[in-house]
Design a protein around this motif. Sequence first.
Motif, PDB file in Angstrom:
ATOM      1  N   SER A  55       6.738  -1.846   8.909  1.00 42.26           N
ATOM      2  CA  SER A  55       8.172  -1.713   9.201  1.00 42.26           C
ATOM      3  C   SER A  55       8.737  -3.048   9.671  1.00 42.26           C
ATOM      4  O   SER A  55       9.835  -3.463   9.262  1.00 42.26           O
ATOM      5  N   SER A  56       7.989  -3.742  10.527  1.00 38.77           N
ATOM      6  CA  SER A  56       8.406  -5.072  10.999  1.00 38.77           C
ATOM      7  C   SER A  56       8.445  -6.063   9.848  1.00 38.77           C
ATOM      8  O   SER A  56       9.349  -6.901   9.765  1.00 38.77           O
ATOM      9  N   LEU A  57       7.470  -5.950   8.954  1.00 39.67           N
ATOM     10  CA  LEU A  57       7.417  -6.847   7.798  1.00 39.67           C
ATOM     11  C   LEU A  57       8.629  -6.649   6.894  1.00 39.67           C
ATOM     12  O   LEU A  57       9.260  -7.623   6.466  1.00 39.67           O
ATOM     13  N   ASP A 113      13.795  -8.641   4.696  1.00 35.40           N
ATOM     14  CA  ASP A 113      15.216  -8.406   4.418  1.00 35.40           C
ATOM     15  C   ASP A 113      16.108  -9.451   5.085  1.00 35.40           C
ATOM     16  O   ASP A 113      17.123  -9.864   4.527  1.00 35.40           O
ATOM     17  N   GLU A 114      15.726  -9.866   6.281  1.00 32.22           N
ATOM     18  CA  GLU A 114      16.556 -10.801   7.051  1.00 32.22           C
ATOM     19  C   GLU A 114      16.296 -12.260   6.698  1.00 32.22           C
ATOM     20  O   GLU A 114      17.061 -13.141   7.114  1.00 32.22           O
ATOM     21  N   ASN A 115      15.255 -12.534   5.908  1.00 31.11           N
ATOM     22  CA  ASN A 115      14.874 -13.926   5.650  1.00 31.11           C
ATOM     23  C   ASN A 115      14.566 -14.187   4.179  1.00 31.11           C
ATOM     24  O   ASN A 115      13.698 -14.999   3.853  1.00 31.11           O
ATOM     25  N   LEU A 116      15.298 -13.531   3.289  1.00 31.88           N
ATOM     26  CA  LEU A 116      15.041 -13.697   1.863  1.00 31.88           C
ATOM     27  C   LEU A 116      15.233 -15.131   1.387  1.00 31.88           C
ATOM     28  O   LEU A 116      14.628 -15.550   0.402  1.00 31.88           O
ATOM     29  N   VAL A 130       3.125 -17.521   6.157  1.00 30.05           N
ATOM     30  CA  VAL A 130       4.185 -17.242   7.124  1.00 30.05           C
ATOM     31  C   VAL A 130       4.127 -15.787   7.584  1.00 30.05           C
ATOM     32  O   VAL A 130       4.195 -15.487   8.781  1.00 30.05           O
ATOM     33  N   LEU A 131       3.984 -14.875   6.639  1.00 27.84           N
ATOM     34  CA  LEU A 131       4.061 -13.452   6.957  1.00 27.84           C
ATOM     35  C   LEU A 131       2.919 -12.983   7.854  1.00 27.84           C
ATOM     36  O   LEU A 131       3.111 -12.118   8.710  1.00 27.84           O
ATOM     37  N   GLU A 132       1.735 -13.550   7.670  1.00 24.45           N
ATOM     38  CA  GLU A 132       0.627 -13.117   8.522  1.00 24.45           C
ATOM     39  C   GLU A 132       0.857 -13.536   9.970  1.00 24.45           C
ATOM     40  O   GLU A 132       0.382 -12.871  10.890  1.00 24.45           O
ATOM     41  N   GLN A 133       1.614 -14.622  10.162  1.00 27.43           N
ATOM     42  CA  GLN A 133       1.955 -15.038  11.526  1.00 27.43           C
ATOM     43  C   GLN A 133       3.052 -14.148  12.114  1.00 27.43           C
ATOM     44  O   GLN A 133       3.075 -13.888  13.317  1.00 27.43           O
ATOM     45  N   VAL A 134       3.945 -13.661  11.254  1.00 29.38           N
ATOM     46  CA  VAL A 134       5.045 -12.811  11.707  1.00 29.38           C
ATOM     47  C   VAL A 134       4.525 -11.496  12.269  1.00 29.38           C
ATOM     48  O   VAL A 134       4.985 -11.018  13.309  1.00 29.38           O
ATOM     49  N   VAL A 135       3.552 -10.891  11.572  1.00 32.61           N
ATOM     50  CA  VAL A 135       3.059  -9.571  11.995  1.00 32.61           C
ATOM     51  C   VAL A 135       1.698  -9.658  12.699  1.00 32.61           C
ATOM     52  O   VAL A 135       1.110  -8.629  13.035  1.00 32.61           O
ATOM     53  N   PHE A 136       1.197 -10.881  12.902  1.00 34.12           N
ATOM     54  CA  PHE A 136      -0.072 -11.092  13.600  1.00 34.12           C
ATOM     55  C   PHE A 136      -1.201 -10.279  12.949  1.00 34.12           C
ATOM     56  O   PHE A 136      -1.893  -9.494  13.598  1.00 34.12           O
ATOM     57  N   MET A 137      -1.365 -10.494  11.666  1.00 27.34           N
ATOM     58  CA  MET A 137      -2.367  -9.744  10.912  1.00 27.34           C
ATOM     59  C   MET A 137      -2.954 -10.628   9.828  1.00 27.34           C
ATOM     60  O   MET A 137      -2.222 -11.378   9.174  1.00 27.34           O
ATOM     61  N   ASN A 138      -4.238 -10.552   9.629  1.00 28.24           N
ATOM     62  CA  ASN A 138      -4.904 -11.291   8.569  1.00 28.24           C
ATOM     63  C   ASN A 138      -4.280 -10.963   7.223  1.00 28.24           C
ATOM     64  O   ASN A 138      -4.020  -9.807   6.906  1.00 28.24           O
ATOM     65  N   ARG A 139      -4.029 -11.995   6.406  1.00 26.15           N
ATOM     66  CA  ARG A 139      -3.299 -11.791   5.152  1.00 26.15           C
ATOM     67  C   ARG A 139      -4.007 -10.837   4.195  1.00 26.15           C
ATOM     68  O   ARG A 139      -3.356 -10.071   3.486  1.00 26.15           O
TER      69      ARG A 139
END
Length: 283
Positions: free
Chosen positions: A182-184, A189-192, A200-209
């Motif tokens: 949901s956070s992803l 949506d906010e950063n297209l 970048v995304l793995e840092q956003v949600v703190f999860m291994n890619r």
Amino acid sequence: MQEMYKNLDQLLTFRHSVTHNPIPLDFHQHQDHYEIYFFLTGDVHYFIEKQVYPLQYGDLLIMHSNELHRPNFQSKKQRYENVVIHFNPAVLEHFNSQQFDLLDCFNNRVFGEQNRMRLTPPQIDDIMKLFDRMEMHRRPQALPGSEILYFATFIELLVFINRIFQNQGKQEEQVMMPDKLSSLFAYIDENLDQDLSLEVLEQVVFMNRSYLCRLFKKHTGSTIHEHILFKRIARAKHLLREGSTVTDTCQLAGFNDYSNFIRTFKKAVGLPPRQYQSQQRRV
């Protein structure tokens, strides 16, 4: 009105389909049409914007033209049966009353929420009767005047659906989307127009890619790359319809390479951006 009936097949389509080997579908929207989806059998989780709905017999989904959606088949060998109606909302222009808006359930709710209605057994029986009547009136051997009865039954269907929607209120969404996803979705949506690489995304949600990709695929049936690409194409189409230049659209939709944008847009939409924009101005 006579012109409407001449073009009724373009304005309103009804499909009752059964398959034992459903073909996976990509993320999609319906630019000018709204969708009514009624689930009968199968093993399907339906993705709409940021939510996933596990479907059961008699579930009804409604989708606005701009809501991203796709079915995710959990088992490809089960019988899959549904009823799908697509319609151009413009066809209803002269059929609303001051007290009742036939498009209320599509337009007057939070985008990407309250898409599913869980019908009771009596409601399932009632809606199936309406579908049977629509199907009967669209048969090739139907009697003269059947196109009028077909459209009248569709109006009755919309009244029926809106009454259910208005009476049920905001039900608790029984969705299966993990908080991380949901956070992803919200971040994408906010950063297209920004860098949305896996780094970048793995840092956003703190999860291994790797785990993030598997989780995304499990719940949506697609990849993160495919989702971002479709979102960017959808943003580009909106910008072009609003009058943005092709160059500005390329940047604002997150395509940093102009040639890649032209090529990707044409492949997804069927027209290059400038031609698409010209076509939309003529509509």
